[in-house]
Design an enzyme around this catalytic site. Sequence first.
Site, PDB file in Angstrom:
ATOM      1  N   ASP A   1     -26.119 -16.578 -24.061  1.00  0.00           N
ATOM      2  CA  ASP A   1     -27.005 -16.539 -22.907  1.00  0.00           C
ATOM      3  C   ASP A   1     -27.923 -15.355 -23.101  1.00  0.00           C
ATOM      4  OD1 ASP A   1     -26.021 -18.627 -21.363  1.00  0.00           O
ATOM      5  OD2 ASP A   1     -24.329 -17.415 -20.680  1.00  0.00           O
TER       6      ASP A   1
ATOM      7  N   ASN B   1      11.665  -3.962 -54.115  1.00  0.00           N
ATOM      8  CA  ASN B   1      11.037  -5.028 -53.336  1.00  0.00           C
ATOM      9  C   ASN B   1      11.102  -4.817 -51.842  1.00  0.00           C
ATOM     10  OD1 ASN B   1      11.109  -8.087 -52.258  1.00  0.00           O
ATOM     11  ND2 ASN B   1       9.836  -7.799 -54.072  1.00  0.00           N
TER      12      ASN B   1
END
Length: 917
Positions: free
Chosen positions: A352, A748
């Site tokens: 707008d 890990n």
Amino acid sequence: MRGLFLCLSEQGHIVFCSGRVWYNASMSETFTTASIADTLSSLRTKREGLTSDQVRRRGSESMPNQLPAKKRLSGIQILLEQFKSILIYILLGAAVVTFLLGDHLDAYVILAAVAVNVVVGFIQEFRAQRALEQLREVVTHYAVVRRDGKRMQVDARSIVRGDVVILNAGDTVPADMRLSDVSELLINEASLTGESAPIAKTVEPLRSAVLVAEQKNMAFMGTTVVNGSGEGVVTAIGSETQLGNIATLISETEQEPTPLQQKLVGLGKLLGYVILAAAAVIFGIGLILGYELRETFATAVALAVAAIPEGMAVVVTVTLAIGMQRILKQRALVRKLVAAETLGSTTVICTDKTGTLTEGEMHVVRIITYNDEFDTHGVAGAGDAENVPAQSYFTALQIGVLASEAYIENPEAAVEHRTVVGMPTERALILLASQAGMNLEQIRKEHERLDVIPFSSEYKYMASLNRDPEHGMTINIKGAPEVLLHAAKKVDLDGTEQVLDKSKREKLRHQYQQLSSQGLRLLALGYKRVSKKTETIREDESVLEDMVLVGFAVIKDPLRADAAQTIKRCIAAGIRPVMLTGDHRLTARAIAEEIGLPHAEENVIEGAEFAKLSREELMQRIEKISVYARVTPADKLRIIDAWQEKGEVVAMTGDGVNDAPALKAADIGVALGSGTDVAKETADMVLLKNHFSTIVGAVEQGRIIYDNIKKAILFLLSDSFTLMILVVASLFFQWPLPLLAAQILWINLVTDSFPSIGLTLEPGEKDIMKQPPIPRKQPIIDNQMKWLIGLVSLLTGLLLLGVFYFVWNNTDSIERARTITFVAAAFTTLLYSFSYRSIRHYIWQSNPFANRYLLLGILAGTLFQLPVVYFPAFQSIFKTVSLSATDWLIALPTGVAAIIIIEIVKLIFNSKRLRSS
Ligand code: ATP
């Protein structure tokens, strides 16, 4: 009502419940059958509302007008969530088996790894949860009430029983209330009753008690006003309301998993199963080759653990949540996780004009009547002898006052301190009238309003039927100039009405067109005398027929200082900005030119012309049109649909009730913070600062989110596969295991879990808004990533094996060889995490200190690595030996080699991208 039965509500009231929907019979029925006067007196209040004192007293005696908060996930629950992972089950199973096989120390290591993993997962999810919760708390609802006889806007939480609340289209009803006044009031009660058709409300007492769905003279908390206006007195607040009774059904936005999350969970699971199968095969092969059972089992477990990328799904959740928090800092609230994910793919932003590209702070700069023109700058009424406005000026302003909803909250304050509440256009008129010394309250009192046609961007005018002390009954009208000029038959010349002949009409048309083409907003003002007996007016052609035009209010709404700059940024980012406005074509075009949007004839279209375009014509023209003038919210749907069919990802702004369908249909529905509750509740994102630049900033964050997810996944998968290749290759050569199960687990699950968090927090690359949007269908693991993961893990896996073999061969100490491989493996990944900070830019192009979280992650990783190598207690568990400073340097070549390969892959893909663009 089918299948209705009695149940006990959370508050201990007897309620009817049918399936999902509960109906509280105890609260509202007494009010539905009572007259308004009785309701007011039983609630000890008046039509003018409570006094401030009463509000304060009642407020201190009751809970705030709030629904019971949804129970947040407790820390324990989040902790338990961590155990819902296939990896954890494997590890726990492995720990038990290892323990039974007599390897107690190894079993403890596995358990420690589980503990660290769970804690890291917990911290991440806890952060994500809290970030999401914080987002929820940002939304404040306001309501308009009448207190001390005055209208005012208040925080909806401060509403008490007996308050008089005013409702307008687009509002969410802030509490349960007995309606005392309605004007075409339609309320959608779907959130309460499931009934999707709006209910027309009345004020008359009902003859007998009925179920909630039939209580036509009540309005219920959480339902939405879709049309008209009304007023009512609050009968119940907070948890005593109907909605409070069904607190579990509160339409709170559930954060459903996004497509990306689902995809990654799926991919993670698939990889998990494949790896488990591979581990089983390796276990079998190991046994056949004559390896010891215990060691083979431990290897198979370590392999599985090393390769399963269990962090993937969490990375997405955390990155999305943190991204949403960053967007919030830029004053936009992302209401749905999925929007955070989609933002980066936005290719078209339909916005707008008012409030986003312009300031939305309107001022009437001139009033134009047929014979005169008044520069309102500094006009303070009739006091200025040089510039005494003619009668028409005041007539025009009076129309503005009577045909407006805006009002002054503190009329007693000095002019410069008055606060005007309402729509920007109307606020500008009211402000001017009050500056001109007009007594608005008195005018409105003397001209009692009997009926109103509220402003709608569809028909573009507002009309109010008022008693008129001089003329009996008048309809006061304000609206778009071409609409009023078209209907007007006469023009007001300082109190005398003259026929609006062709030349007069032309003169006025020329005037407004000329002003519009300067980017000004015009509002025409007029009136129509009607019979004294008229009591209602309805929106149809006859309302404006034969009206008298008085003049135009010329309104200035300055452009935002950064509008042109942001449009430029948008275009550079490969995003199409499109402006939609209810304003005149010429106004829109002038503004488009000023902000740098294409504004040639073919780039601008007006609502009427747009409506006539066939679907084929629209599809042909859509890419050319940058400006839509005089469009209505209904047009927005067609625009979104056409762009989406072209494969574009569309963001669309909106604020009104009628914008809700478009906000829903758009890929990213963006509600203005100043908009209606309905728009905000439908939207994916709410702007807390109504700037166009806020939307573009959110898109930028969307791109950063996507980039960071990619970086973290790249890191996690490269890390996992490196260790897998190392183990598999050693089996292939029939060498001893280069790393023990415990060591693999440690790298890990501990050392390398920290940098991946750091990568999710990367600040975003400088040229991110110079890149094209992220194609929506693009898989998260693209070709470049596949090559990177494949090459990096192959190369580093084999290099690490080489390191192991070299040391083992030369020192004949398997412990030493393993310790060096252990350290090298951990540090290689820590090192190349720097290279993964960008997928496009080379490592030397970014400041290594820009992401302190990554640095902290690497530091944490190192700190967790050191004791395992040097502390005697750990040495016996991990079978490590102390290393000299030079031993550590062995990590360097593998790390550097990995970095080189990563940079080469970037080079290849960058030149490929360059060629294709
Ligand atoms: P945008 O879509 O850029 O936000 P807008 O909000 O100004 O533009 P509308 O509100 O649809 O668009 O207004 C369209 C036209 O209707 C305006 O140009 C003005 O002439 C007229 N208008 C706007 N507000 C009112 C109002 N409150 N009452 C009467 N007429 C109005």
